[in-house]
Design a protein around this motif. Sequence first.
Motif, PDB file in Angstrom:
ATOM      1  N   UNK A 182      41.742 -42.020  97.138  1.00  0.00           N
ATOM      2  CA  UNK A 182      40.503 -42.323  97.833  1.00  0.00           C
ATOM      3  C   UNK A 182      39.249 -41.833  97.151  1.00  0.00           C
ATOM      4  N   UNK A 183      39.381 -41.163  96.006  1.00  0.00           N
ATOM      5  CA  UNK A 183      38.212 -40.620  95.309  1.00  0.00           C
ATOM      6  C   UNK A 183      37.372 -41.743  94.705  1.00  0.00           C
ATOM      7  N   UNK A 184      36.057 -41.602  94.807  1.00  0.00           N
ATOM      8  CA  UNK A 184      35.123 -42.572  94.253  1.00  0.00           C
ATOM      9  C   UNK A 184      34.152 -41.868  93.310  1.00  0.00           C
ATOM     10  N   UNK A 185      33.664 -42.650  92.345  1.00  0.00           N
ATOM     11  CA  UNK A 185      32.650 -42.140  91.403  1.00  0.00           C
ATOM     12  C   UNK A 185      33.108 -40.864  90.700  1.00  0.00           C
ATOM     13  N   UNK A 203      33.740 -35.902  92.402  1.00  0.00           N
ATOM     14  CA  UNK A 203      33.915 -37.240  92.955  1.00  0.00           C
ATOM     15  C   UNK A 203      33.460 -37.257  94.414  1.00  0.00           C
ATOM     16  N   UNK A 204      33.355 -38.451  94.969  1.00  0.00           N
ATOM     17  CA  UNK A 204      32.995 -38.626  96.381  1.00  0.00           C
ATOM     18  C   UNK A 204      34.262 -38.962  97.166  1.00  0.00           C
ATOM     19  N   UNK A 211      30.681 -38.245 104.418  1.00  0.00           N
ATOM     20  CA  UNK A 211      30.921 -38.413 102.989  1.00  0.00           C
ATOM     21  C   UNK A 211      30.861 -37.048 102.302  1.00  0.00           C
ATOM     22  N   UNK A 212      31.962 -36.678 101.692  1.00  0.00           N
ATOM     23  CA  UNK A 212      32.077 -35.355 101.070  1.00  0.00           C
ATOM     24  C   UNK A 212      31.863 -35.457  99.567  1.00  0.00           C
ATOM     25  N   UNK A 213      31.137 -34.476  99.030  1.00  0.00           N
ATOM     26  CA  UNK A 213      30.894 -34.364  97.597  1.00  0.00           C
ATOM     27  C   UNK A 213      31.805 -33.247  97.068  1.00  0.00           C
ATOM     28  N   UNK A 214      32.830 -33.625  96.323  1.00  0.00           N
ATOM     29  CA  UNK A 214      33.831 -32.666  95.853  1.00  0.00           C
ATOM     30  C   UNK A 214      33.542 -32.216  94.424  1.00  0.00           C
ATOM     31  N   UNK A 215      33.629 -30.905  94.217  1.00  0.00           N
ATOM     32  CA  UNK A 215      33.474 -30.312  92.886  1.00  0.00           C
ATOM     33  C   UNK A 215      34.730 -29.458  92.613  1.00  0.00           C
ATOM     34  N   UNK A 310      42.195 -30.932 102.530  1.00  0.00           N
ATOM     35  CA  UNK A 310      41.937 -29.969 103.596  1.00  0.00           C
ATOM     36  C   UNK A 310      40.447 -29.882 103.886  1.00  0.00           C
ATOM     37  N   UNK A 311      39.678 -29.907 102.811  1.00  0.00           N
ATOM     38  CA  UNK A 311      38.239 -29.751 102.978  1.00  0.00           C
ATOM     39  C   UNK A 311      37.646 -30.897 103.773  1.00  0.00           C
ATOM     40  N   UNK A 312      38.175 -32.075 103.536  1.00  0.00           N
ATOM     41  CA  UNK A 312      37.632 -33.243 104.203  1.00  0.00           C
ATOM     42  C   UNK A 312      38.357 -33.550 105.508  1.00  0.00           C
ATOM     43  N   UNK A 313      39.177 -32.624 105.950  1.00  0.00           N
ATOM     44  CA  UNK A 313      40.011 -32.879 107.108  1.00  0.00           C
ATOM     45  C   UNK A 313      39.559 -32.233 108.380  1.00  0.00           C
ATOM     46  N   UNK A 314      40.347 -31.321 108.920  1.00  0.00           N
ATOM     47  CA  UNK A 314      40.181 -30.842 110.292  1.00  0.00           C
ATOM     48  C   UNK A 314      38.956 -29.958 110.482  1.00  0.00           C
TER      49      UNK A 314
END
Length: 324
Positions: A182-185, A203-204, A211-215, A310-314
Amino acid sequence: MSEGTMQRPAHRDLGAQPTPLRQRGTDERAQRRGRRVLVCAAAVPAMLIAAGCSSDSGSADAGSKSTAGSSETSPSASASPTVQAAAYRKLPESCGVVSKKTLGELVPKGTKSGKKGTSDDAATRGSCSWSSLDNNGVKGSQFRWLNVSLLRFDSDTTRGAGDKQAQEYYAKQIQDAQSVDGAKNSTSQPVAGTGDQATLVRYDLKKKEGSFKQQTVVARVENVVVTVDYNGAGLAGEKTPSVATLTKAAEKAAKEAVAAVASANGDGTGSGTGSGSGSDKGTASSAPSASASKSPASKSSASPSKSSSKAAGASPSSTASKKS
């Protein structure tokens, strides 16, 4: 004396005449055979002596070859494999690798929320995570999540040098971060001044909460791999955080974590020169170590793909509903 009497001696003399030629030849042949027997008899001891010398020489040669052969094979049979000793022998306290000041910047509402991950060997693996939800009421909320994981590799004769194992795991962590579902960009870039080598993957990731910005920063220093996962999101109408701000914060946390690993092993630089010059360095083990024989991936408390989920979850969804 009668004429017949006078002739008898003459007849006896005639009976004693010299040996005929045939008899003489027989005697000469017998004499020659006797001489040949004597010559052969004299030659036999010389032949026996020569044969004895030749036999002794052959035995000596065979013995010397056997000794040489055994001396040549002995070193290879007794030699045992060796491996370069691992540079770092322990890990720092996982929840203490990032300073309080930096935590205040990354997770402003969660500096005391550090949750230590479970580990069966604190000297080999460890992790800690923090979460922050800044609730702005009707304006929405800002969510931040930080996770730092540490994994150390020992040297052993079966798996090889610790730093070599760490390099392989470092590459695997980067690959995992680049292949999140599911990662974008998605983009990747090297990070300077962080251990022996470091890479940033960002990635997004869109979830129902926002919308989460992951590093993700993966760094290696000697035989230790440090993985920092940091993401942020604007929830319930709050604006999305700046990618540049999140990237800078994640890189800062990674640098501090790498420095903490070096400091825990008596190496104050944390620059990761790869020389193995720390003062508390280990010695190579002739038998496989317990920690190295286990699969790092199965024991690592937070890989990029798992931690980002996990970060984008609960956490955001459970806390974002508490708006005023």
